[in-house]
Design a protein around this motif. Structure first.
Motif, PDB file in Angstrom:
ATOM      1  N   ASN A 141      -0.147 -12.715  -4.199  1.00 17.86           N
ATOM      2  CA  ASN A 141       0.499 -12.940  -2.908  1.00 17.86           C
ATOM      3  C   ASN A 141       1.438 -14.146  -2.918  1.00 17.86           C
ATOM      4  O   ASN A 141       2.393 -14.185  -2.142  1.00 17.86           O
ATOM      5  N   THR A 149       4.381 -11.931  -1.485  1.00 15.35           N
ATOM      6  CA  THR A 149       4.186 -11.818  -0.035  1.00 15.35           C
ATOM      7  C   THR A 149       5.028 -12.880   0.654  1.00 15.35           C
ATOM      8  O   THR A 149       4.903 -14.069   0.331  1.00 15.35           O
ATOM      9  N   PRO A 150       5.882 -12.487   1.590  1.00 11.76           N
ATOM     10  CA  PRO A 150       6.749 -13.470   2.247  1.00 11.76           C
ATOM     11  C   PRO A 150       5.962 -14.566   2.962  1.00 11.76           C
ATOM     12  O   PRO A 150       5.070 -14.279   3.758  1.00 11.76           O
ATOM     13  N   TYR A 174       3.642 -16.547   2.035  1.00 15.18           N
ATOM     14  CA  TYR A 174       2.221 -16.739   1.708  1.00 15.18           C
ATOM     15  C   TYR A 174       1.959 -18.116   1.091  1.00 15.18           C
ATOM     16  O   TYR A 174       1.093 -18.846   1.544  1.00 15.18           O
ATOM     17  N   VAL A 233      -0.841 -15.442   6.191  1.00 14.80           N
ATOM     18  CA  VAL A 233       0.079 -14.332   6.449  1.00 14.80           C
ATOM     19  C   VAL A 233      -0.772 -13.095   6.713  1.00 14.80           C
ATOM     20  O   VAL A 233      -1.735 -12.842   5.980  1.00 14.80           O
ATOM     21  N   THR A 236      -0.978  -7.163   6.723  1.00 21.07           N
ATOM     22  CA  THR A 236       0.023  -6.093   6.888  1.00 21.07           C
ATOM     23  C   THR A 236       1.310  -6.409   6.128  1.00 21.07           C
ATOM     24  O   THR A 236       2.094  -5.508   5.847  1.00 21.07           O
ATOM     25  N   LEU A 237       1.534  -7.691   5.794  1.00 24.03           N
ATOM     26  CA  LEU A 237       2.730  -8.082   5.037  1.00 24.03           C
ATOM     27  C   LEU A 237       2.462  -8.314   3.550  1.00 24.03           C
ATOM     28  O   LEU A 237       3.397  -8.537   2.786  1.00 24.03           O
ATOM     29  N   TRP A 238       1.214  -8.284   3.153  1.00 22.37           N
ATOM     30  CA  TRP A 238       0.877  -8.583   1.764  1.00 22.37           C
ATOM     31  C   TRP A 238       1.593  -7.647   0.796  1.00 22.37           C
ATOM     32  O   TRP A 238       1.681  -6.443   1.015  1.00 22.37           O
ATOM     33  N   THR A 247       4.652  -7.111   0.006  1.00 24.39           N
ATOM     34  CA  THR A 247       5.875  -6.403   0.399  1.00 24.39           C
ATOM     35  C   THR A 247       7.123  -7.047  -0.207  1.00 24.39           C
ATOM     36  O   THR A 247       8.239  -6.675   0.135  1.00 24.39           O
ATOM     37  N   ASP A 262       9.355 -10.713  -1.507  1.00 23.82           N
ATOM     38  CA  ASP A 262       9.794 -11.928  -0.830  1.00 23.82           C
ATOM     39  C   ASP A 262      11.258 -12.188  -1.155  1.00 23.82           C
ATOM     40  O   ASP A 262      11.729 -11.866  -2.239  1.00 23.82           O
ATOM     41  N   ASN A 279       8.568  -6.099  -4.318  1.00 26.10           N
ATOM     42  CA  ASN A 279       7.738  -5.382  -3.360  1.00 26.10           C
ATOM     43  C   ASN A 279       6.819  -4.474  -4.172  1.00 26.10           C
ATOM     44  O   ASN A 279       7.228  -3.419  -4.653  1.00 26.10           O
ATOM     45  N   GLY A 336       7.812  -0.695   2.952  1.00 18.63           N
ATOM     46  CA  GLY A 336       8.817  -1.665   3.387  1.00 18.63           C
ATOM     47  C   GLY A 336      10.087  -1.629   2.544  1.00 18.63           C
ATOM     48  O   GLY A 336      10.361  -0.660   1.854  1.00 18.63           O
TER      49      GLY A 336
END
Length: 168
Positions: free
Chosen positions: A50, A54-55, A57, A64, A67-69, A71, A73, A88, A141
């Motif tokens: 992450n 992950t954005p 994180y 975070v 749901t965003l893990w 995806t 960055d 992603n 995503g």
């Protein structure tokens, strides 16, 4: 003769027992899908996937939503190799079979700062768990930004790695 008969009977029983045990041993290695997904979730956290994929994180200390893990960055990692982005992984694994993922994880070298050498030696069961976890996360995503060569300035924020020491 009696000893030979006993040896044959014992060998036959051993063969029968071994034949019955093999299918049971195979079942012992099968995992509940939920257990596999939870193991993958745990691995994504402790292996620091992450942090880059992950954005926000890393900068938020892991605060975070799941749901965003994984995806991807848009924060770059720039060094002598150019600028790389945490891809992603949901999108990456979307069209790979489990076996293709295992082969890929074992053979591909990636640009820094991805510790590909750690991924290459990860236990197969752990790679499978990561695969199932990432595939369970839902909508893939959008892709992360593409690699930027060293002679080009990235359009996104980035961390700069120094050049390697002389002689390396």
């Amino acid at each position: 003769m009696k000893t030979l008969k006993r040896a044959c009977t014992a060998a036959g029983l051993f063969t029968l027992a071994a034949g019955l045990a093999l299918p049971l041993a195979g079942r012992a290695q099968e995992r509940d899908p939920d257990d596999l997904i939870q193991r993958g979730r745990y691995l994504a956290q402790v292996a620091s996937c992450n942090d880059c994929h992950t954005p926000g994180y890393f900068m938020s200390g892991g605060q975070v939503p799941e749901t965003l893990w994984l995806t991807g960055d848009n924060f770059g990692w720039r060094g002598p190799w150019g600028t790389t982005y945490g891809s992603n992984l949901r999108l990456y694994l979307q069209n790979l079979s489990e076996e293709e993922w295992i082969r890929d994880a074992r053979t591909l070298r990636r640009r820094p700062p991805m510790p590909w050498f750690n991924l290459n030696i990860m236990e197969e069961d752990d790679l499978r768990a990561l695969y199932h976890y990432i595939r369970s996360l839902g909508e893939p995503g959008e892709p992360a930004p593409a690699y930027v060569p060293p002679d080009q300035e990235p359009a996104t924020a980035y961390a700069r790695f120094p050049s390697p020491p002389p002689g390396e």
